[in-house]
Design a protein around this motif. Sequence first.
Motif, PDB file in Angstrom:
ATOM      1  N   TYR A  17      -3.808  22.673  19.579  1.00 29.12           N
ATOM      2  CA  TYR A  17      -4.047  21.392  19.104  1.00 29.12           C
ATOM      3  C   TYR A  17      -3.883  21.451  17.639  1.00 29.12           C
ATOM      4  O   TYR A  17      -4.458  22.096  16.990  1.00 29.12           O
ATOM      5  N   ASP A  18      -3.457  20.382  17.085  1.00 27.65           N
ATOM      6  CA  ASP A  18      -3.310  20.056  15.780  1.00 27.65           C
ATOM      7  C   ASP A  18      -3.609  18.559  15.496  1.00 27.65           C
ATOM      8  O   ASP A  18      -2.887  17.715  15.872  1.00 27.65           O
ATOM      9  N   GLN A  19      -4.671  18.028  14.793  1.00 27.73           N
ATOM     10  CA  GLN A  19      -5.321  17.010  14.912  1.00 27.73           C
ATOM     11  C   GLN A  19      -4.045  15.986  14.209  1.00 27.73           C
ATOM     12  O   GLN A  19      -4.012  14.767  14.481  1.00 27.73           O
ATOM     13  N   LYS A  20      -3.794  16.693  12.939  1.00 24.34           N
ATOM     14  CA  LYS A  20      -2.860  15.680  12.100  1.00 24.34           C
ATOM     15  C   LYS A  20      -1.521  15.315  12.874  1.00 24.34           C
ATOM     16  O   LYS A  20      -0.928  14.153  12.839  1.00 24.34           O
ATOM     17  N   ALA A  21      -0.853  16.279  13.617  1.00 23.65           N
ATOM     18  CA  ALA A  21       0.301  16.277  14.276  1.00 23.65           C
ATOM     19  C   ALA A  21       0.102  15.270  15.592  1.00 23.65           C
ATOM     20  O   ALA A  21       0.781  14.409  15.882  1.00 23.65           O
ATOM     21  N   ALA A  22      -1.095  15.295  16.248  1.00 24.77           N
ATOM     22  CA  ALA A  22      -1.557  14.586  17.253  1.00 24.77           C
ATOM     23  C   ALA A  22      -1.501  13.267  16.991  1.00 24.77           C
ATOM     24  O   ALA A  22      -1.026  12.307  17.578  1.00 24.77           O
ATOM     25  N   GLU A  23      -2.274  12.812  15.710  1.00 18.46           N
ATOM     26  CA  GLU A  23      -2.182  11.485  15.335  1.00 18.46           C
ATOM     27  C   GLU A  23      -0.809  10.863  14.623  1.00 18.46           C
ATOM     28  O   GLU A  23      -0.626   9.665  15.063  1.00 18.46           O
ATOM     29  N   TYR A  30       7.552  18.272  13.612  1.00 20.73           N
ATOM     30  CA  TYR A  30       6.418  18.098  12.899  1.00 20.73           C
ATOM     31  C   TYR A  30       6.253  19.614  12.505  1.00 20.73           C
ATOM     32  O   TYR A  30       5.756  20.486  13.086  1.00 20.73           O
ATOM     33  N   ALA A  31       6.427  19.577  11.032  1.00 21.04           N
ATOM     34  CA  ALA A  31       6.260  20.807  10.422  1.00 21.04           C
ATOM     35  C   ALA A  31       4.902  21.427  10.542  1.00 21.04           C
ATOM     36  O   ALA A  31       3.830  20.716  10.319  1.00 21.04           O
ATOM     37  N   GLY A  32       4.865  22.717  10.743  1.00 22.80           N
ATOM     38  CA  GLY A  32       3.589  23.583  11.161  1.00 22.80           C
ATOM     39  C   GLY A  32       3.053  23.144  12.281  1.00 22.80           C
ATOM     40  O   GLY A  32       1.953  23.885  12.683  1.00 22.80           O
ATOM     41  N   ALA A  33       3.401  22.436  12.995  1.00 23.09           N
ATOM     42  CA  ALA A  33       2.689  22.033  14.674  1.00 23.09           C
ATOM     43  C   ALA A  33       3.300  22.920  15.496  1.00 23.09           C
ATOM     44  O   ALA A  33       4.621  23.266  15.658  1.00 23.09           O
ATOM     45  N   HIS A  34       2.523  23.596  16.268  1.00 26.96           N
ATOM     46  CA  HIS A  34       2.925  24.410  17.485  1.00 26.96           C
ATOM     47  C   HIS A  34       3.238  23.682  18.790  1.00 26.96           C
ATOM     48  O   HIS A  34       2.838  22.610  18.950  1.00 26.96           O
ATOM     49  N   HIS A  35       4.104  24.332  19.684  1.00 31.58           N
ATOM     50  CA  HIS A  35       3.930  23.769  20.777  1.00 31.58           C
ATOM     51  C   HIS A  35       2.732  23.528  21.568  1.00 31.58           C
ATOM     52  O   HIS A  35       1.930  24.285  21.628  1.00 31.58           O
ATOM     53  N   GLY A  36       2.642  22.345  22.107  1.00 32.51           N
ATOM     54  CA  GLY A  36       1.406  21.814  22.405  1.00 32.51           C
ATOM     55  C   GLY A  36       0.375  21.218  21.728  1.00 32.51           C
ATOM     56  O   GLY A  36      -0.756  20.961  22.209  1.00 32.51           O
ATOM     57  N   TYR A  37       0.762  20.747  20.446  1.00 34.04           N
ATOM     58  CA  TYR A  37       0.091  20.178  19.417  1.00 34.04           C
ATOM     59  C   TYR A  37      -1.097  18.886  19.774  1.00 34.04           C
ATOM     60  O   TYR A  37      -1.762  18.628  19.185  1.00 34.04           O
ATOM     61  N   THR A  38      -0.450  18.251  21.005  1.00 36.17           N
ATOM     62  CA  THR A  38      -1.242  17.052  21.290  1.00 36.17           C
ATOM     63  C   THR A  38      -2.348  17.569  22.242  1.00 36.17           C
ATOM     64  O   THR A  38      -3.252  16.608  22.515  1.00 36.17           O
ATOM     65  N   GLN A  39      -2.538  18.515  22.601  1.00 35.13           N
ATOM     66  CA  GLN A  39      -3.382  19.031  23.873  1.00 35.13           C
ATOM     67  C   GLN A  39      -4.659  19.634  23.187  1.00 35.13           C
ATOM     68  O   GLN A  39      -4.868  20.890  22.803  1.00 35.13           O
ATOM     69  N   ALA A  40      -5.588  18.778  23.040  1.00 34.82           N
ATOM     70  CA  ALA A  40      -6.946  19.070  22.517  1.00 34.82           C
ATOM     71  C   ALA A  40      -7.742  20.349  23.074  1.00 34.82           C
ATOM     72  O   ALA A  40      -8.815  20.657  22.502  1.00 34.82           O
TER      73      ALA A  40
END
Length: 251
Positions: free
Chosen positions: A231-237, A216-226
């Motif tokens: 947290y990265d909303q685009k990567a989480a979706e 997932y380009a640009g998403a950091h470790h933990g991107y699903t954790q709001a």
Amino acid sequence: MTDVQGNVVDIRTEDGVADAYLVHPADGRPRPGVLFYQDAYGLRPHLRSMADRLAGAGYTVLVPNVFYRVGRAPVVDLPEFIDPGADPTIWERLGPLLAGLTPDLVRRDAGAYLRWLADSPLAADGPVALTGYCMGARLALWTAGAHPDRVAAAAGFHGGRLATDDPDSPHLEAPRITAELYFGHADEDPSLPVEQMARLEEALTAAGVRHTSEVYAGAHHGYTQADTPAYDQKAAERHWAALLDLLERTF
């Protein structure tokens, strides 16, 4: 999305009693089971909300407190917004918990969680799926390898240390895995450098495991954790779309 009902349940293991969050569609009909593995921060409101969303898509979801040997959730007192950069003591408190959860304990506990789902009238007959986050991706791989007859699919998101030099590294489970796998790797994740991504890919391909691995380009470790700065909303979706697609193919 359908209405859901959630509550805390206790699961007898070989080493004691694990508390867990169980959530399912409110109609009470048996649905395909999903074993949901936590990240290092543990069973908390945000993970419950993620499990609720998954249950709303038509699944019975079990989120065990994998640190139950230390105590019931919350095992570590954490703020509503978890930022280790602002409070370095968070990892000082979590480190011993992670070190104490060995691969052998994970495999043993997984058997108890899977038996509990098999016995639950809320879970449909047949194998289940797994989803894991951060450290939970490791747990999902160890579980899929140890219980291939019970796991039809497994997903791991921003997983770390999946293909190390350790003699019990998760990627070494590949020859025993029969499930279909999906990985949504974080971009430039220090816990999963490109060398480990390549090693994982090589092991799965050599073993003939059906799998998809995406970065997932640009998403950091933990991107699903709001409830964290990662947290990265685009990567989480994107993760939700990939996970639900895997489950639809599985069940």
